[in-house]
Every structure is written in structure tokens, then in C-alpha cells.
Design a protein around this motif. Structure first.
Motif, PDB file in Angstrom:
ATOM      1  N   VAL A 187       1.770  -5.676 -10.378  1.00  0.00           N
ATOM      2  CA  VAL A 187       1.385  -6.480 -11.647  1.00  0.00           C
ATOM      3  C   VAL A 187       0.469  -5.654 -12.810  1.00  0.00           C
ATOM      4  CG1 VAL A 187       1.932  -9.031 -11.191  1.00  0.00           C
ATOM      5  CG2 VAL A 187      -0.610  -7.621 -10.809  1.00  0.00           C
ATOM      6  N   ASP A 188       0.569  -4.353 -12.141  1.00  0.00           N
ATOM      7  CA  ASP A 188      -1.128  -3.065 -12.553  1.00  0.00           C
ATOM      8  C   ASP A 188       0.158  -2.576 -14.381  1.00  0.00           C
ATOM      9  OD1 ASP A 188       1.012  -2.196 -10.929  1.00  0.00           O
ATOM     10  OD2 ASP A 188      -1.287  -0.828  -9.997  1.00  0.00           O
ATOM     11  N   PRO A 189       1.006  -3.257 -14.743  1.00  0.00           N
ATOM     12  CA  PRO A 189       1.664  -2.342 -15.751  1.00  0.00           C
ATOM     13  C   PRO A 189       1.343  -3.437 -17.360  1.00  0.00           C
ATOM     14  CG  PRO A 189       3.606  -3.107 -14.064  1.00  0.00           C
ATOM     15  CD  PRO A 189       2.236  -3.023 -13.745  1.00  0.00           C
ATOM     16  N   ASN A 218       0.959  -0.795   0.135  1.00  0.00           N
ATOM     17  CA  ASN A 218       0.168   0.281   0.012  1.00  0.00           C
ATOM     18  C   ASN A 218       1.079   1.147   0.015  1.00  0.00           C
ATOM     19  OD1 ASN A 218      -2.714  -1.004   2.254  1.00  0.00           O
ATOM     20  ND2 ASN A 218      -2.045  -2.065  -0.229  1.00  0.00           N
ATOM     21  N   HIS A 219       1.927   1.498  -1.173  1.00  0.00           N
ATOM     22  CA  HIS A 219       2.697   1.999  -1.004  1.00  0.00           C
ATOM     23  C   HIS A 219       2.249   3.723  -1.110  1.00  0.00           C
ATOM     24  CE1 HIS A 219       2.848   1.846  -5.776  1.00  0.00           C
ATOM     25  NE2 HIS A 219       1.939   2.063  -5.202  1.00  0.00           N
ATOM     26  N   HIS A 220       1.111   4.311  -1.769  1.00  0.00           N
ATOM     27  CA  HIS A 220       0.373   5.663  -2.143  1.00  0.00           C
ATOM     28  C   HIS A 220       0.261   6.296  -0.787  1.00  0.00           C
ATOM     29  CE1 HIS A 220       0.563   4.419  -5.917  1.00  0.00           C
ATOM     30  NE2 HIS A 220      -0.265   4.451  -5.297  1.00  0.00           N
ATOM     31  N   ALA A 262       1.222  -6.432  -3.921  1.00  0.00           N
ATOM     32  CA  ALA A 262       0.640  -4.722  -4.423  1.00  0.00           C
ATOM     33  C   ALA A 262      -0.200  -4.682  -5.577  1.00  0.00           C
ATOM     34  CB  ALA A 262       2.015  -4.137  -4.688  1.00  0.00           C
ATOM     35  N   GLY A 263      -0.124  -3.601  -6.071  1.00  0.00           N
ATOM     36  CA  GLY A 263      -1.464  -3.097  -7.354  1.00  0.00           C
ATOM     37  C   GLY A 263      -1.937  -4.709  -8.285  1.00  0.00           C
ATOM     38  N   GLY A 264      -3.179  -4.322  -8.982  1.00  0.00           N
ATOM     39  CA  GLY A 264      -3.025  -5.595 -10.163  1.00  0.00           C
ATOM     40  C   GLY A 264      -4.634  -5.594  -9.452  1.00  0.00           C
ATOM     41  N   TYR A 265      -4.945  -4.980 -11.109  1.00  0.00           N
ATOM     42  CA  TYR A 265      -6.927  -5.228 -11.625  1.00  0.00           C
ATOM     43  C   TYR A 265      -7.225  -5.689 -12.262  1.00  0.00           C
ATOM     44  CZ  TYR A 265      -5.176  -1.641  -8.528  1.00  0.00           C
ATOM     45  OH  TYR A 265      -3.959  -0.659  -7.143  1.00  0.00           O
ATOM     46  N   GLY A 266      -8.791  -6.347 -12.658  1.00  0.00           N
ATOM     47  CA  GLY A 266      -9.505  -6.557 -13.477  1.00  0.00           C
ATOM     48  C   GLY A 266      -9.472  -8.168 -13.141  1.00  0.00           C
ATOM     49  N   THR A 269       8.260  -1.984  -8.283  1.00  0.00           N
ATOM     50  CA  THR A 269       7.453  -2.240  -9.646  1.00  0.00           C
ATOM     51  C   THR A 269       6.413  -1.938  -9.951  1.00  0.00           C
ATOM     52  OG1 THR A 269       7.155  -4.660  -8.886  1.00  0.00           O
ATOM     53  CG2 THR A 269       9.642  -3.540  -9.925  1.00  0.00           C
ATOM     54  N   ASP A 270       5.393  -1.907  -9.653  1.00  0.00           N
ATOM     55  CA  ASP A 270       4.094  -1.114  -9.603  1.00  0.00           C
ATOM     56  C   ASP A 270       4.038  -0.580 -10.278  1.00  0.00           C
ATOM     57  OD1 ASP A 270       1.225  -1.656  -7.788  1.00  0.00           O
ATOM     58  OD2 ASP A 270       1.199   0.436  -8.916  1.00  0.00           O
ATOM     59  N   ALA A 271       3.146  -0.198 -11.329  1.00  0.00           N
ATOM     60  CA  ALA A 271       2.545   0.793 -12.347  1.00  0.00           C
ATOM     61  C   ALA A 271       2.610   2.482 -12.444  1.00  0.00           C
ATOM     62  CB  ALA A 271       1.398   0.997 -13.108  1.00  0.00           C
ATOM     63  N   HIS A 272       1.878   2.408 -10.516  1.00  0.00           N
ATOM     64  CA  HIS A 272       2.172   3.566  -9.926  1.00  0.00           C
ATOM     65  C   HIS A 272       3.432   4.136  -9.219  1.00  0.00           C
ATOM     66  CE1 HIS A 272      -1.823   2.529 -10.946  1.00  0.00           C
ATOM     67  NE2 HIS A 272      -2.034   3.874 -11.539  1.00  0.00           N
ATOM     68  N   LYS A 273       3.856   5.636  -9.554  1.00  0.00           N
ATOM     69  CA  LYS A 273       5.314   5.544  -8.497  1.00  0.00           C
ATOM     70  C   LYS A 273       5.000   5.612  -6.936  1.00  0.00           C
ATOM     71  CE  LYS A 273       7.995   8.989  -6.280  1.00  0.00           C
ATOM     72  NZ  LYS A 273       8.256  10.483  -6.743  1.00  0.00           N
TER      73      LYS A 273
END
Ligand SMILES: [Zn+2]
Length: 356
Positions: free
Chosen positions: A284-286, A148-150, A328-332, A186-190
Motif C-alpha cells: 500500500v506504499d503507492p 519481501n519481493h526485493h 507487503a510495503g506500506g510506511y508511516g 502492486t507494491d510501489a516498488h518493482k
């Protein structure tokens, strides 16, 4: 070792929220591994469940977040507002894009409960990576959650309430288990919250590879040519705080991703050689099949993401750096595939060699 907690699956629909978070993403990863790559390996050799999860106390959160924010999180009148802001529910509800409060079937404070389990999972992931560091073997643990890096010092942001990355590292430091750490994001968002919360502290060095443009670097006031130096001025959005190494990938330059990541890892090693642990924010959201609109500028293939994960994994393993990996992130509907490809490849090798 893989760490999994079944309570991590919140159904966004129960809260009237339309964000393409696949409720069962982490369960899909686990079930697919159980039925496939790891089906012949006893679970005790590679899986740890909720009974292993450490609890995170308020004092742990207070090492990272401000007392006022922590008070708001834990007060009945404050938590809903914090969730609404961190998930940007209010700002987008007007056009019905993200939230329909009339469909709220469960209390929003469930997200705080989830965040606490999440932070406990990431901390336990760190502990487990350190536990399996024996001789020349590199400890490795992957928590199916975390990253939860944001979340910032005074507020939540980008679906993140508590920055489990920094909370976990600070707790490990306070307990004397580690002195130094890398964060490889390495999440798509900084990894903007992580950068701001560790800025100026040479004991934690951060690398973030992300979309060069787009959220959160598209917020008002951002100038890609500016030097954001908190020691000179704090008069800017904390999300603009630089990581120790920021690698922005421009739209359409996906072919540069792997070589630039490799170069960044080498620079990280120059900044801080041989840290006591590495915490990977392995979003993995990239992925080209990711369904969150804001990740469109990165369109990495399944193969490139496998190469990415193996590059980071091998870089750390070759240097015997205990590795705590978060998903971390990854959607859908497809994000689970990337974790399965990676874990399904390395875990049989690790268990066969008893490098759990
Ligand atoms: Zn992300």
C-alpha cells in the motif's frame, strides 16, 4: 481467512533504525477489523493465529537462494552483515539518516527470525487459499505480512532478507500442491527479486505495476530503453530483470493506474491461463499518505487503492483462482487504513457466504 502472527511487530527503534515502518501496522489492521467491520462475526470464521503457521526449513530457502547466501544468513558471523546491507544501514549511517548503532538494544539477527516467520506466513497463506477452494468457490487468504519481493538469489535488498513470495510458491510446487502460479505485485516498488528469481520459468508468471522511475530502477547502469534479457547477458544488476509484465507508472500519471492494471491483468491471463494459485503482493506504499521518501512518485488516493484491490480481487474471484494476499510495503502512520478498507469490505461478504 486472515492470518496474523503477533511476533511480526519489530520495533525499529530497538535496533537504532529510523525507517518509518509502523511497528503495529498489521496489529492496527487486525484491531480495527475486530472493533469494526468484523466485530459481530466469530473470529474462528475469519482469523488464524501463530498455531496455524507452518515452519520454513533451510531446504525450502535453498530452492530459491544460493547455498552461499543461506550459509551466511545462518552463520553468527554473517547475519549482521547481511541485515546491514539489506536495510542499507551502513551506507546511510554516515549522515545519521537511517541507523545509529549506539542505540542497538537487540540483536540484528532478530530480522532473520522475523523473515522466517514471514516466509512461513506467506506459505501458510497459500495453503489456506488452496484449502478453501471448494467446488466453484475461490479460496482466499490474506496474511498480514509477507511480500519481501526485493530479496535476490545471493543477497538481501530493500528491507527483504528472504523472498517469501518465491520460496512459498516453490515449496507448494515441490509438494505437488500447485504447478502454476501468477504473482500480481502492486507494491510501489518493482518486484525485482521476484522477477529475477522466476525469470525464464513459464510455470510462474509475474506482473508488477510500480513507479516507472525511482528505486530500484534508479540504480547505476539502468537504462529505461534497454532490453534486459538474462538469456543473452547476465552482466547487469538483477533488479533490472524484466517481470513477464512490467507496468511503470510515470510521476503525475496516477489517473492511468487502474486502466493500465486492468489491461495488464488481461495480458497476464493470455500468458498463462488459469494458474493453480495467485499470490498478490498488495503493498500500500503507492498511497498518497505513505511516509517512505522513495514512494513519492506515486500519490494514489484511498479511493483509488480500494478500486485497485477490488479490481485484482474480483479479477481472480471471477476466474476461481485461489488467492493468497500479502500486505507487503506500506510506511508511516496511515498505511493500515488501506488494508482495513479492503478486508473490511470483502471479509463480511465471504464469511456470510461461507466462502472463507
Ligand atoms: Zn514497496
Amino acid at each position: 481467512m486472515i492470518l496474523y502472527h503477533p511476533s511480526m511487530a519489530l520495533n525499529m527503534g530497538d535496533y537504532g533504525i529510523s525507517i518509518p515502518i509502523h511497528t503495529d501496522k498489521n496489529k492496527m489492521v487486525l484491531d480495527t477489523l475486530k472493533a469494526g467491520a468484523l466485530k459481530d462475526i466469530p473470529e474462528t470464521l475469519w482469523l488464524r493465529g501463530p498455531e496455524f503457521f507452518a515452519e520454513i526449513a533451510q531446504e525450502d530457502i535453498l530452492r530459491v537462494h544460493s547455498p552461499d547466501y543461506v550459509h551466511r544468513l545462518f552463520s553468527p558471523g554473517g547475519i549482521d552483515k547481511e541485515i546491514i546491507e539489506a536495510y542499507e544501514l551502513d551506507t546511510l549511517s554516515g549522515n545519521g539518516k537511517r541507523w545509529n548503532p549506539s542505540k542497538l538494544a537487540r540483536p540484528l539477527k532478530d530480522f532473520l527470525t522475523l523473515s522466517l516467520i514471514n516466509a512461513g506466513g506467506t506459505y501458510t497463506c497459500g495453503l489456506t487459499a488452496l484449502e478453501f477452494r471448494t467446488g466453484k468457490q475461490t479460496g482466499f487468504a490474506c496474511f498480514l505480512g509477507g511480500g519481501n519481493h526485493h530479496a535476490q538469489r545471493d543477497y538481501g535488498k530493500g528491507f527483504c532478507i528472504i523472498n517469501d513470495v518465491v520460496v512459498s510458491l516453490r515449496k507448494l510446487q515441490a509438494e505437488g500442491r500447485i504447478r502454476t502460479a501468477w504473482v500480481v505485485d502492486t507494491d510501489a516498488h518493482k518486484g525485482d527479486g521476484t522477477a529475477a528469481l522466476t525469470w525464464g520459468d513459464s510455470s510462474i508468471r509475474t506482473l508488477s505495476i510500480h513507479m516507472e522511475r525511482g528505486w530500484p530502477l534508479n540504480e547505476p547502469g539502468y537504462d529505461p530503453n534497454a532490453v534486459y534479457d538474462p538469456s543473452v547477458s547476465t552482466d547487469f544488476n538483477p533488479s533490472f530483470t524484466p517481470s513477464d509484465i512490467d507496468i511503470g507508472i510515470p510521476e503525475g500519471r496516477d489517473a492511468d493506474y487502474i486502466p493500465r492494471l486492468a489491461e495488464g491483468l488481461s495480458r497476464l491471463e493470455e500468458l498463462l491461463p488459469r494458474p493453480d494459485i495467485a499470490l498478490v503482493v498488495g503493498g500500500v506504499d503507492p498511497y498518497e499518505k505513505d511516509e517512505l521518501a522513495s514512494t513519492k512518485p506515486l500519490q494514489l488516493t484511498k479511493e483509488t487503492l480500494f478500486d485497485r484491490d477490488m479490481l485484482v480481487y474480483n479479477f481472480l474471484r471471477e476466474r476461481h483462482i485461489p488467492t493468497a494476499w500479502t500486505t507487503a510495503g506500506g510506511y508511516g502512520a496511515y498505511s493500515w487504513e488501506i488494508h482495513v478498507n479492503f478486508l473490511g469490505h470483502i471479509m463480511p461478504q465471504r464469511t456470510a457466504a461461507a466462502h472463507l
